[in-house]
Design a protein around this motif. Structure first.
Motif, PDB file in Angstrom:
ATOM      1  N   SER A  15     -60.248 -13.381 -13.141  1.00  0.00           N
ATOM      2  CA  SER A  15     -59.317 -14.009 -14.093  1.00  0.00           C
ATOM      3  C   SER A  15     -58.365 -12.966 -14.664  1.00  0.00           C
ATOM      4  O   SER A  15     -57.169 -13.232 -14.826  1.00  0.00           O
ATOM      5  CB  SER A  15     -60.051 -14.659 -15.264  1.00  0.00           C
ATOM      6  OG  SER A  15     -61.149 -15.370 -14.825  1.00  0.00           O
ATOM      7  N   ILE A  43     -66.671  -7.887  -2.645  1.00  0.00           N
ATOM      8  CA  ILE A  43     -67.264  -7.638  -3.973  1.00  0.00           C
ATOM      9  C   ILE A  43     -67.310  -8.937  -4.779  1.00  0.00           C
ATOM     10  O   ILE A  43     -68.282  -9.225  -5.457  1.00  0.00           O
ATOM     11  CB  ILE A  43     -66.466  -6.548  -4.733  1.00  0.00           C
ATOM     12  CG1 ILE A  43     -66.556  -5.221  -3.976  1.00  0.00           C
ATOM     13  CG2 ILE A  43     -66.982  -6.378  -6.154  1.00  0.00           C
ATOM     14  CD1 ILE A  43     -65.678  -4.116  -4.549  1.00  0.00           C
ATOM     15  N   VAL A 186     -61.318  -0.706  -2.716  1.00  0.00           N
ATOM     16  CA  VAL A 186     -60.775   0.617  -3.045  1.00  0.00           C
ATOM     17  C   VAL A 186     -61.860   1.656  -2.763  1.00  0.00           C
ATOM     18  O   VAL A 186     -62.954   1.593  -3.311  1.00  0.00           O
ATOM     19  CB  VAL A 186     -60.349   0.687  -4.532  1.00  0.00           C
ATOM     20  CG1 VAL A 186     -59.884   2.089  -4.894  1.00  0.00           C
ATOM     21  CG2 VAL A 186     -59.267  -0.338  -4.831  1.00  0.00           C
ATOM     22  N   CYS A 217     -58.400  -4.057 -13.439  1.00  0.00           N
ATOM     23  CA  CYS A 217     -58.996  -5.384 -13.669  1.00  0.00           C
ATOM     24  C   CYS A 217     -60.218  -5.522 -12.763  1.00  0.00           C
ATOM     25  O   CYS A 217     -60.440  -6.560 -12.142  1.00  0.00           O
ATOM     26  CB  CYS A 217     -57.976  -6.488 -13.377  1.00  0.00           C
ATOM     27  SG  CYS A 217     -56.497  -6.391 -14.405  1.00  0.00           S
ATOM     28  N   LEU A 223     -63.318   0.634 -12.536  1.00  0.00           N
ATOM     29  CA  LEU A 223     -63.067   1.698 -11.563  1.00  0.00           C
ATOM     30  C   LEU A 223     -62.161   2.815 -12.094  1.00  0.00           C
ATOM     31  O   LEU A 223     -62.445   3.985 -11.881  1.00  0.00           O
ATOM     32  CB  LEU A 223     -62.392   1.045 -10.342  1.00  0.00           C
ATOM     33  CG  LEU A 223     -62.829   1.486  -8.966  1.00  0.00           C
ATOM     34  CD1 LEU A 223     -64.323   1.398  -8.797  1.00  0.00           C
ATOM     35  CD2 LEU A 223     -62.130   0.615  -7.908  1.00  0.00           C
ATOM     36  N   SER A 346     -63.373 -13.981 -24.403  1.00  0.00           N
ATOM     37  CA  SER A 346     -63.002 -12.974 -23.390  1.00  0.00           C
ATOM     38  C   SER A 346     -61.656 -13.275 -22.740  1.00  0.00           C
ATOM     39  O   SER A 346     -60.839 -12.370 -22.560  1.00  0.00           O
ATOM     40  CB  SER A 346     -64.063 -12.871 -22.307  1.00  0.00           C
ATOM     41  OG  SER A 346     -65.206 -12.271 -22.828  1.00  0.00           O
TER      42      SER A 346
END
Ligand code: FAD
Length: 502
Positions: A15, A43, A186, A217, A223, A346
């Motif tokens: 999102s 993922i 990545v 995000c 990350l 959130s």
């Protein structure tokens, strides 16, 4: 004039990633700025996040999205507030409705008049004076009337929806406006040796993506801000000790309610969120006070319908990264922090992160003062939401489990202590610094959690109680009458935005 940013890279397609991509693509032309979003199907996304607050309407409007189209695509229902069960004490129920209670009079908050009438024997809870609460609890819904004289103008609402479908919907929106989506994981992040600025990403298929500004995000894996930059995490688990959830969908049973239900459990709480297709359920708990097996068993024995699969476990820690924007990386979504979804905040915090970034949109030099202002603002947002959530745990009479004994006795942030003390002594509360939650929200939860003011407004105290009580009674009856005129929530959805799954 300083040069402008020409290449933006968003890492992650949950999102947070697609909300960021959609908002930026609605404002920037691909001729001027390229936007690339990298995500990994391997993922996947967190896949939960079904309840929202009314601010999401503004986000969708900013994008020019038609409400009924969005609701069909995301199997959305309406939400008029949250029903809290067993929080202040076992057996007690209250609502945190959107919108206000009653009508303020002579510049004085409605709840002061309500307290005056209580002193004269009125035993109607404050919920009875909220159109959202009265309509919601009788499973009715109608859109607000634009005429402020009409009682229906008091309706405020948000949505329950499937967050995965929302991300997909926004992906279509963003791709149509020129956002390039790249599938891949990545593997490596390149940085300029002298500044530490991120210059590009290397994906597992060997593809290189370069950029000037990066949005992290990537969800809980964080990350860029977490793993790469090692930005410390501000840990609030001493105030919000829940750290685990078991989540499962189930079939519908009973009427389609236009509210989220949150029921306190011995070491946490359980949500129930109806979308058009199913009911989302999750049991949030603290592992120091309850085992995973017990949490699953409580969840499954408190479903309305048949479970749709096995419960999924997610671990988390309440808090946020000390900075949200470091060098040329901005963390949005779970990568920036997490507060449990008790007040459905959130997605709002994502929206706020995006809007504040847009309000501060920098040139390519990314001035430090802009980053500082962004970090200051987001820290304040998180702290204000944190206080509101802690209130639900701390203000309780529950003493039936070690978890509730811990919550009842924990020391609180000074900012929250002040709010509670002011309300307890004077019956007053105020909204500070563009705070998300309104006075009406604070009052609903302060009263709902059992904090009774020792005093109330002296001006109201001098008014004749019978006059005040009569005027409140006419408001209460008007709410009931208006809710009675509305269609049921299910009927409204069937005619306005059916997804074919109701
Ligand atoms: C139990 C629970 C309940 C919740 N309920 C609510 C709620 O009711 N209301 C609400 O507003 N919010 C709720 N939330 C929060 C909400 O789900 C999230 O804030 C929201 O979905 C945003 O998630 P995200 O996009 O940050 O992360 P994610 O959905 O996890 O997305 C992360 C993205 O990053 C990608 N990624 C990660 N690593 C890599 C890599 N190495 N390479 C490439 N891509 C990568 C993933 O593929 C994915 O696309 C809830 C959260 C939890 C945990």
């Amino acid at each position: 004039m300083n040069p402008q940013i020409k290449q933006i890279v968003i890492v992650g397609g949950g999102s947070a990633g697609w909300m960021t991509a959609a908002a930026l693509s609605s404002l920037l032309s691909p001729k001027d700025v390229s936007i690339t979003l990298v995500e990994s199907d391997q993922i996947g996304t967190i896949g939960v996040g079904e309840a929202t607050i009314p601010d999401i309407i503004n986000f969708n409007r900013l994008l020019g999205i038609k409400e009924a189209d969005f609701m069909k695509a995301t199997e959305a229902t309406f939400k008029l507030g949250i029903k809290f069960v067993d929080w202040g004490r076992k057996g007690h129920v209250y609502t945190h409705p959107f919108g206000s209670h009653g009508v303020d009079m002579n510049g004085i908050d409605f709840h002061q008049y309500w307290m005056h009438s209580r002193a004269a024997g009125n035993d109607h809870p404050i919920d009875d004076y909220s159109l959202c609460a009265v309509a919601g609890l009788s499973n009715k819904f109608a859109l607000p009337d634009p005429n402020p004289q009409n009682i229906r103008s008091h309706i405020r609402y948000a949505y329950h929806f499937d967050a995965t479908l929302y991300a997909r919907f926004l992906r279509d929106y963003a791709e149509t406006r020129g956002v390039r989506r790249v599938e891949g994981k990545v593997d490596q992040i390149m940085q300029a040796p002298e500044t530490g600025y991120v210059t590009g990403l290397k994906l597992d298929n060997g593809e290189l993506i370069s950029g000037e500004l990066f949005f992290d995000c990537t969800g809980f894996s964080s990350l860029l801000l977490g793993k790469l930059m090692d930005v410390p995490y501000v840990d609030w688990s001493h105030w919000l000790p829940c750290n685990s959830v078991q989540a499962v969908g189930c079939t519908h049973a009973g009427p389609l309610v236009p509210y989220t239900q949150s029921t306190a459990r011995p070491a946490g709480w359980q949500w129930r969120i109806p979308t058009q297709r199913r009911t989302g359920n999750g049991h949030i708990y603290c592992r120091e006070f309850m085992s995973d097996d017990e949490a699953v068993s409580i969840l499954l024995s408190n479903l309305d319908g048949e479970p749709l699969g096995a419960p999924r476990q997610i671990r988390f820690k309440a808090g946020h990264r000390r900075e949200f924007w470091v060098k040329n990386c901005v963390a949005i979504g779970l990568s920036s922090g997490f507060l449990e979804p008790l007040e459905s905040t959130s997605l709002y915090l994502i929206q706020e992160g995006i809007s504040r970034f847009i309000a501060l949109f920098p040139d390519a030099t990314l001035p430090e003062v802009v980053r500082d202002e962004y970090n200051r603002h987001m820290r304040t947002e998180f702290e204000q939401v944190r206080d509101f959530i802690i209130l639900h745990f701390a203000a309780t009479e529950r003493d039936d489990s070690p978890f509730w004994n811990y919550c009842r006795n924990m020391s609180l942030p000074d900012s929250l202590n002040h709010k509670i003390d002011l309300f307890r002594q004077t019956g007053r509360t105020f909204r500070y610094e563009e705070e998300l939650f309104s006075k009406a929200s604070w009052i609903a939860v302060l009263l709902g959690q059992g904090i009774t003011p020792q005093s109330y407004d002296p001006i109201v105290r001098n008014l004749p109680q019978t006059t005040v009580s009569e005027s409140l009674e006419s408001m209460r009856l008007a709410m009931i009458k208006e809710a009675g005129r509305m269609p049921t929530h299910a009927d409204f959805i069937k005619s306005y935005c059916p997804s074919g799954n109701l």
